[in-house]
Design an enzyme around this catalytic site. Structure first.
Site, PDB file in Angstrom:
ATOM      1  N   ARG A  52     -10.000  -4.734  10.512  1.00 24.42           N
ATOM      2  CA  ARG A  52      -9.005  -4.450  11.540  1.00 24.42           C
ATOM      3  C   ARG A  52      -9.697  -4.049  12.841  1.00 24.42           C
ATOM      4  NH1 ARG A  52      -7.138  -1.749   6.854  1.00 24.42           N
ATOM      5  NH2 ARG A  52      -5.213  -2.639   5.968  1.00 24.42           N
ATOM      6  N   LYS A  75      -6.433   2.868   8.737  1.00 20.69           N
ATOM      7  CA  LYS A  75      -5.023   2.746   8.385  1.00 20.69           C
ATOM      8  C   LYS A  75      -4.714   3.364   7.031  1.00 20.69           C
ATOM      9  CE  LYS A  75      -1.283  -0.610   7.827  1.00 20.69           C
ATOM     10  NZ  LYS A  75      -0.885  -2.038   7.937  1.00 20.69           N
ATOM     11  N   HIS A 127      -5.820  -9.823  15.083  1.00 19.17           N
ATOM     12  CA  HIS A 127      -5.382  -9.654  13.689  1.00 19.17           C
ATOM     13  C   HIS A 127      -5.275 -11.004  12.990  1.00 19.17           C
ATOM     14  CE1 HIS A 127      -3.920  -6.753  10.749  1.00 19.17           C
ATOM     15  NE2 HIS A 127      -3.061  -7.668  10.338  1.00 19.17           N
ATOM     16  N   ARG A 173      -8.123 -11.847  10.721  1.00 15.47           N
ATOM     17  CA  ARG A 173      -7.980 -11.248   9.386  1.00 15.47           C
ATOM     18  C   ARG A 173      -7.138 -12.153   8.478  1.00 15.47           C
ATOM     19  NH1 ARG A 173      -8.155  -6.145   7.119  1.00 15.47           N
ATOM     20  NH2 ARG A 173      -6.352  -5.434   5.901  1.00 15.47           N
ATOM     21  N   HIS A 186      -6.448  -3.737   1.126  1.00 17.98           N
ATOM     22  CA  HIS A 186      -5.062  -3.398   0.840  1.00 17.98           C
ATOM     23  C   HIS A 186      -4.948  -2.552  -0.422  1.00 17.98           C
ATOM     24  CE1 HIS A 186      -3.864  -7.223   3.212  1.00 17.98           C
ATOM     25  NE2 HIS A 186      -3.783  -6.159   3.984  1.00 17.98           N
ATOM     26  N   TYR A 205       0.160 -11.759   4.617  1.00 18.41           N
ATOM     27  CA  TYR A 205      -0.788 -12.340   5.563  1.00 18.41           C
ATOM     28  C   TYR A 205      -1.106 -13.794   5.232  1.00 18.41           C
ATOM     29  CZ  TYR A 205      -1.803  -7.589   7.061  1.00 18.41           C
ATOM     30  OH  TYR A 205      -1.695  -6.322   7.547  1.00 18.41           O
TER      31      TYR A 205
END
Length: 408
Positions: free
Chosen positions: A251, A276, A350, A353, A376, A385
């Site tokens: 990120r 995050k 992003h 990613r 994650h 995603y």
């Protein structure tokens, strides 16, 4: 004070503001924004003298206008400030001056303000306290506009109407809205304040819109990299940042906070704590990204005692403020490459990613592994995603051996 004409009370308040040596512009703002609406309200009601019940009614009216979007937050604060000055002046003969109206001033009645304070205190030390404050405050304002000046008469229907109303303002924040309402009404029940059957409203599974954003094509990434002049210190830094994004999927915020000690050069690995999720993450450092980082550190990075990897190019040589700064770096080269970008098209930092995740799935890597690489909590998170349409995936497939080979 006994019976006082509202016009006289406003004149006294204005005189006291003048005594405080406010400038003419501020005095004029108080007159037109804070006091004149009160005077207009009294004149429409054919009322001459100050009355507490009229001030309470006007306060509720202001809250309703603000909640419905008919007046701005700034206008609302001016009007509430005017009411507070006049109320305090009537009751005490003076008022406590504040240099400015702070953003933390409550928009609520004293009744709901106390409930808000107690509820937030019950949550303890949580990192998203601002979200809880904002949504709870808006909920209490909504209840006020519905005629609920206390919590006793709240029903599941009120909760449902609030959710529908919030969807209009914050459609992407409904998970937060539901979570806060669950916590709030659980608190009410535990404290014996209000016990209604809120579960049918707040625990019903809801359908989710899952928009699959496109990823970058190999030729687009190569075109972006070609825009970077790696002969300059800034270019060396930006090239390393973008290569790192392409090959690791980190990120933007994590790259901004990457430290020199986060790279294990002996084993060609990166070890960090994700901003995050606050979870540790270990990733292999691909050769091309590693070489770009080495080139930046040895030949482009300003001399600095900072422990952070990537620094601003101008003194003082601090780290990037946050991930937004990293995204701005990428956006500069995206524009230079002539690649159009509109909101929602996935052409963002992003997107690197998402592109990495897509490429890994195309190569047959399990989604569970992809989820681990992307940092994650669960494989379910990774699915948002990654498009699972095989034809679409093949269009996005990358050969990392081709990314960044052609230089100018």
């Amino acid at each position: 004070m006994n019976e006082v004409a509202i016009k006289e009370l406003i004149e006294i308040a204005t005189a006291k503001l003048i005594e405080l040596q406010l400038c003419n512009g501020s005095i004029d703002s108080y007159h037109h924004r804070a006091f004149q609406p009160v005077l207009d309200f009294y004149q429409k009601r054919s009322e001459t003298f100050y009355r507490t019940e009229l001030m309470d009614e006007l306060s509720s009216r202001y809250q309703e206008l603000f909640f419905e979007g008919n007046i701005s937050r700034k206008t609302f604060r001016w009007r509430i400030r005017g009411l507070r000055i006049l109320n305090e002046l009537y009751k005490t003969g003076s008022f406590e001056w504040k240099v400015f109206i702070t953003k933390n001033d409550s928009l609520l009645s004293r009744y709901y303000e106390e409930f808000l304070t107690r509820f937030l205190s019950s949550l303890g030390n949580i990192c998203r306290i601002g979200i809880y404050r904002s949504i709870t405050e808006r909920y209490f304002l909504f209840l006020t506009t519905q005629g609920h000046h206390t919590i006793e008469g709240i029903s599941p229907s009120d909760i449902r109407y609030f959710i529908v109303d919030m969807f209009t303002y914050r459609p992407k924040s409904m998970d937060d809205v539901i979570t806060v309402l669950r916590k709030l009404h659980t608190y009410f029940r535990a404290e014996g304040m209000l016990d209604i059957r809120f579960e049918p409203v707040l625990f019903v599974p809801r359908a989710r819109d899952k928009k699959v954003l496109p990823c970058f094509l190999p030729e687009e990434l190569n075109l972006i990299l070609k825009q970077i002049n790696t002969e300059t210190p800034v270019g060396k830094r930006d090239y390393a940042i973008i290569q790192l994004g392409i090959t690791t999927g980190l990120r933007a915020g994590d790259i901004a906070n990457l430290k020199l000690t986060d790279v294990d050069w002996k084993n060609n690995e990166i070890h960090l704590i994700q901003g995050k999720t606050k979870q540790p993450l270990s990733l292999p450092l691909e050769e091309r990204a590693g070489n770009a980082i080495i080139d930046y550190i040895l030949n482009g990075r300003p001399k600095s005692e900072s422990s952070y990897m990537f620094l601003r190019s101008l003194a003082p040589y601090h780290k990037f403020q946050d991930g937004v700064s990293v995204s701005c770096v990428f956006r500069k080269y995206l524009k230079s490459a002539g690649i159009s970008h509109t909101v929602g098209d996935g052409k963002t930092f992003h997107g690197l990613r998402r592109t990495l995740g897509t490429e890994m799935v195309v190569q047959g890597i399990p989604v569970t592994t992809v989820s681990q690489v992307l940092g994650h909590h669960s494989p379910e998170t990774a699915k948002q995603y990654i498009s699972l349409d095989t034809n679409g995936l093949k269009q996005c497939a990358l050969s990392f051996g081709t990314i960044g080979e052609v230089r100018v």
